[in-house]
Motif scaffolding. Sequence first.
Motif, PDB file in Angstrom:
ATOM      1  N   VAL A 290       1.805  42.412  55.206  1.00 24.65           N
ATOM      2  CA  VAL A 290       2.212  41.066  55.399  1.00 24.65           C
ATOM      3  C   VAL A 290       3.365  40.826  56.204  1.00 24.65           C
ATOM      4  CG1 VAL A 290       3.261  38.939  54.146  1.00 24.65           C
ATOM      5  CG2 VAL A 290       1.545  40.575  52.783  1.00 24.65           C
ATOM      6  N   ILE A 291       3.118  40.001  57.410  1.00 19.45           N
ATOM      7  CA  ILE A 291       4.155  39.677  58.217  1.00 19.45           C
ATOM      8  C   ILE A 291       5.347  38.705  57.461  1.00 19.45           C
ATOM      9  CG2 ILE A 291       5.089  38.363  60.207  1.00 19.45           C
ATOM     10  CD1 ILE A 291       3.508  41.147  60.995  1.00 19.45           C
ATOM     11  N   GLY A 292       6.573  39.606  57.209  1.00 23.93           N
ATOM     12  CA  GLY A 292       7.553  39.047  56.217  1.00 23.93           C
ATOM     13  C   GLY A 292       8.587  38.205  57.138  1.00 23.93           C
ATOM     14  N   ASN A 293       9.476  37.583  56.481  1.00 22.21           N
ATOM     15  CA  ASN A 293      10.425  36.542  56.808  1.00 22.21           C
ATOM     16  C   ASN A 293      11.927  37.126  56.669  1.00 22.21           C
ATOM     17  OD1 ASN A 293      12.295  34.239  57.248  1.00 22.21           O
ATOM     18  ND2 ASN A 293      10.537  33.036  57.288  1.00 22.21           N
ATOM     19  N   GLN A 294      12.792  37.333  57.635  1.00 25.07           N
ATOM     20  CA  GLN A 294      13.926  37.555  57.253  1.00 25.07           C
ATOM     21  C   GLN A 294      14.967  36.512  57.283  1.00 25.07           C
ATOM     22  OE1 GLN A 294      14.728  41.365  56.789  1.00 25.07           O
ATOM     23  NE2 GLN A 294      15.964  39.853  55.726  1.00 25.07           N
ATOM     24  N   ILE A 295      14.295  35.481  56.905  1.00 26.36           N
ATOM     25  CA  ILE A 295      14.877  34.250  57.024  1.00 26.36           C
ATOM     26  C   ILE A 295      15.456  33.779  58.386  1.00 26.36           C
ATOM     27  CG2 ILE A 295      16.753  32.578  55.744  1.00 26.36           C
ATOM     28  CD1 ILE A 295      17.029  34.829  53.910  1.00 26.36           C
ATOM     29  N   ASP A 296      14.501  34.038  59.380  1.00 25.55           N
ATOM     30  CA  ASP A 296      14.503  33.763  60.828  1.00 25.55           C
ATOM     31  C   ASP A 296      14.601  32.370  61.055  1.00 25.55           C
ATOM     32  OD1 ASP A 296      13.666  36.776  61.212  1.00 25.55           O
ATOM     33  OD2 ASP A 296      12.002  36.296  60.376  1.00 25.55           O
ATOM     34  N   GLY A 297      15.466  32.312  62.289  1.00 31.03           N
ATOM     35  CA  GLY A 297      15.392  30.786  63.046  1.00 31.03           C
ATOM     36  C   GLY A 297      14.164  30.947  63.877  1.00 31.03           C
ATOM     37  N   GLN A 298      14.138  30.176  64.626  1.00 33.63           N
ATOM     38  CA  GLN A 298      12.789  30.001  65.378  1.00 33.63           C
ATOM     39  C   GLN A 298      12.699  31.022  66.518  1.00 33.63           C
ATOM     40  OE1 GLN A 298      11.590  25.944  66.759  1.00 33.63           O
ATOM     41  NE2 GLN A 298      12.607  24.756  65.120  1.00 33.63           N
ATOM     42  N   VAL A 299      13.737  31.557  66.978  1.00 34.62           N
ATOM     43  CA  VAL A 299      13.663  32.730  68.033  1.00 34.62           C
ATOM     44  C   VAL A 299      12.921  33.693  67.145  1.00 34.62           C
ATOM     45  CG1 VAL A 299      14.922  34.512  69.231  1.00 34.62           C
ATOM     46  CG2 VAL A 299      15.698  31.883  69.489  1.00 34.62           C
ATOM     47  N   GLY A 300      13.639  33.903  65.926  1.00 33.84           N
ATOM     48  CA  GLY A 300      12.860  35.274  65.177  1.00 33.84           C
ATOM     49  C   GLY A 300      11.618  34.929  64.548  1.00 33.84           C
ATOM     50  N   THR A 301      11.354  33.788  64.368  1.00 36.39           N
ATOM     51  CA  THR A 301       9.999  33.323  64.076  1.00 36.39           C
ATOM     52  C   THR A 301       8.939  33.411  65.259  1.00 36.39           C
ATOM     53  OG1 THR A 301      10.798  31.807  62.263  1.00 36.39           O
ATOM     54  CG2 THR A 301       8.527  31.525  63.068  1.00 36.39           C
ATOM     55  N   ALA A 302       9.416  33.250  66.298  1.00 36.34           N
ATOM     56  CA  ALA A 302       8.439  33.383  67.490  1.00 36.34           C
ATOM     57  C   ALA A 302       8.106  34.949  67.713  1.00 36.34           C
ATOM     58  CB  ALA A 302       8.972  32.776  68.656  1.00 36.34           C
ATOM     59  N   CYS A 303       9.280  35.824  67.498  1.00 39.43           N
ATOM     60  CA  CYS A 303       8.942  37.199  67.281  1.00 39.43           C
ATOM     61  C   CYS A 303       7.860  37.880  66.330  1.00 39.43           C
ATOM     62  CB  CYS A 303      10.439  38.112  67.323  1.00 39.43           C
ATOM     63  SG  CYS A 303      11.653  37.597  68.487  1.00 39.43           S
ATOM     64  N   ALA A 304       8.205  37.092  65.241  1.00 43.97           N
ATOM     65  CA  ALA A 304       7.304  37.569  64.273  1.00 43.97           C
ATOM     66  C   ALA A 304       5.729  37.052  64.585  1.00 43.97           C
ATOM     67  CB  ALA A 304       7.720  36.921  62.869  1.00 43.97           C
ATOM     68  N   LEU A 305       5.695  36.025  65.041  1.00 45.33           N
ATOM     69  CA  LEU A 305       4.398  35.365  65.327  1.00 45.33           C
ATOM     70  C   LEU A 305       3.774  36.243  66.164  1.00 45.33           C
ATOM     71  CD1 LEU A 305       2.151  33.126  65.444  1.00 45.33           C
ATOM     72  CD2 LEU A 305       3.802  31.873  66.875  1.00 45.33           C
ATOM     73  N   ALA A 306       4.515  36.784  67.716  1.00 45.73           N
ATOM     74  CA  ALA A 306       4.009  37.417  68.625  1.00 45.73           C
ATOM     75  C   ALA A 306       3.540  38.795  68.068  1.00 45.73           C
ATOM     76  CB  ALA A 306       5.079  37.777  69.561  1.00 45.73           C
ATOM     77  N   PHE A 307       4.299  39.302  67.331  1.00 42.44           N
ATOM     78  CA  PHE A 307       3.814  40.903  66.798  1.00 42.44           C
ATOM     79  C   PHE A 307       2.664  40.605  65.703  1.00 42.44           C
ATOM     80  CE2 PHE A 307       3.480  44.394  64.177  1.00 42.44           C
ATOM     81  CZ  PHE A 307       3.847  45.399  64.924  1.00 42.44           C
ATOM     82  N   GLY A 308       2.858  39.547  64.663  1.00 42.83           N
ATOM     83  CA  GLY A 308       1.700  39.396  63.799  1.00 42.83           C
ATOM     84  C   GLY A 308       0.268  39.036  64.420  1.00 42.83           C
ATOM     85  N   SER A 309       0.292  38.238  65.319  1.00 42.27           N
ATOM     86  CA  SER A 309      -1.060  37.923  66.120  1.00 42.27           C
ATOM     87  C   SER A 309      -1.234  38.836  67.026  1.00 42.27           C
ATOM     88  CB  SER A 309      -0.707  36.522  66.860  1.00 42.27           C
ATOM     89  OG  SER A 309       0.287  36.798  67.955  1.00 42.27           O
ATOM     90  N   ALA A 310      -0.597  39.929  67.206  1.00 36.32           N
ATOM     91  CA  ALA A 310      -1.133  40.916  68.201  1.00 36.32           C
ATOM     92  C   ALA A 310      -2.197  41.895  67.570  1.00 36.32           C
ATOM     93  CB  ALA A 310      -0.012  41.715  68.877  1.00 36.32           C
TER      94      ALA A 310
END
Length: 367
Positions: A290-310
């Motif tokens: 599961v792609i988790g959340n480190q209580i990220d802001g939008q910058v961190g969320t964009a990073c999680a999305l880039a990796f998760g969608s890869a």
Amino acid sequence: MKITAVEAIPFSIPYSKPLRFASGEVHAAEHVLVRVHTDDGFVGVAEAPPRPFTYGETQDGIIAVIEKVFAPQIVGLTLLEREVVTTRLARTVGNPTAKSAVDMAIWDALGKSLGMPVADLLGGYTDRMRVSHMLGFDDPATMVAEAEKMRDVYGISTFKVKVGRRPVHLDTAVVRALRERFGDSVDLYVDGNRGWTPSESARAMKEMADLDLLFAEELCPADDVIGRRWLVGQLDVPFIADESVPTAADVTREILAGAATAISIKTARTGFTASRRVHHLAEGLGLEVVIGNQIDGQVGTACALAFGSAFESTSRNAGELSNFLDMTDDLLTMPLRISDGYLHRSACAGIGFEIDSDKLAHYRLDR
Ligand code: MUC
Ligand code: MG
């Protein structure tokens, strides 16, 4: 492509309401924006979220380790020497979010200099991810109302419910209220952030046996070595290891010990380079992720999305990509938008966002 400078900029953006969970609470995004500059004028950007209750890092500590230790180790390397960067940073123990932000900022600069999205460089599996929203501690009615809002406004239908309070009924009542309100139109799972003992966890899971949970995450500490194996062995849902697996070696240890059966991948703590290793390891072991959340802001969320969608396996389950919605503002020129339960990644070069310089000037703490 040569790295010429690394900046670590502290900023603080308040939350509209605090997020509470068993190991701590967050009232403001007091993060560190990391910028990696190159000799040909590219700037890669990522953020590090200090989580003292999870990794022991603080905002000041992240800035110090980046400025005093990491920057001198990597200035002069090129953006293509990412394994050299990883090896040099690994000489320093711990500091996962500081290392990850440097790594992701380098990937962002690389994507920008090649004119390609980082998600495509990593794997390019899909352009979107289904979103899971994390519900922090509150009373059942308030948590149901938040889930209703997330469903009605953003189309989100997967919820991770924070648990780990005592008595366990405080939390099991919330999960039951969510199931009663939404029936089988939503997916639910729980995350204890190590708040319960193994026996409390087992009791709570029995109480919720009829609630059709997807997963149970980090209900008790990994240091309860035998107790956690005993717990995991009796569950009929995958047990996700999150903060107990900050490295690939930790994944191997926890899984081989029978202390977890699935893992959370967080780019905030393993960046792109080490997350890729963790992803490949999980694939080899046949683990659900599961792609988790480190209580990220939008910058961190964009990073999680880039990796998760890869990758296929990281985009199969809904990713935890929505808690930036609790922030009063953010730093991007084009805010992330969740619609119909999905977050689409940008087709722009790099991770796919631009920092709004006025917003950064407003929220940064060092000027
Ligand atoms: C999560 O999944 O546990 C809360 C503490 C932490 O380290 O991450 C968040 C979310
Ligand atoms: Mg967790």
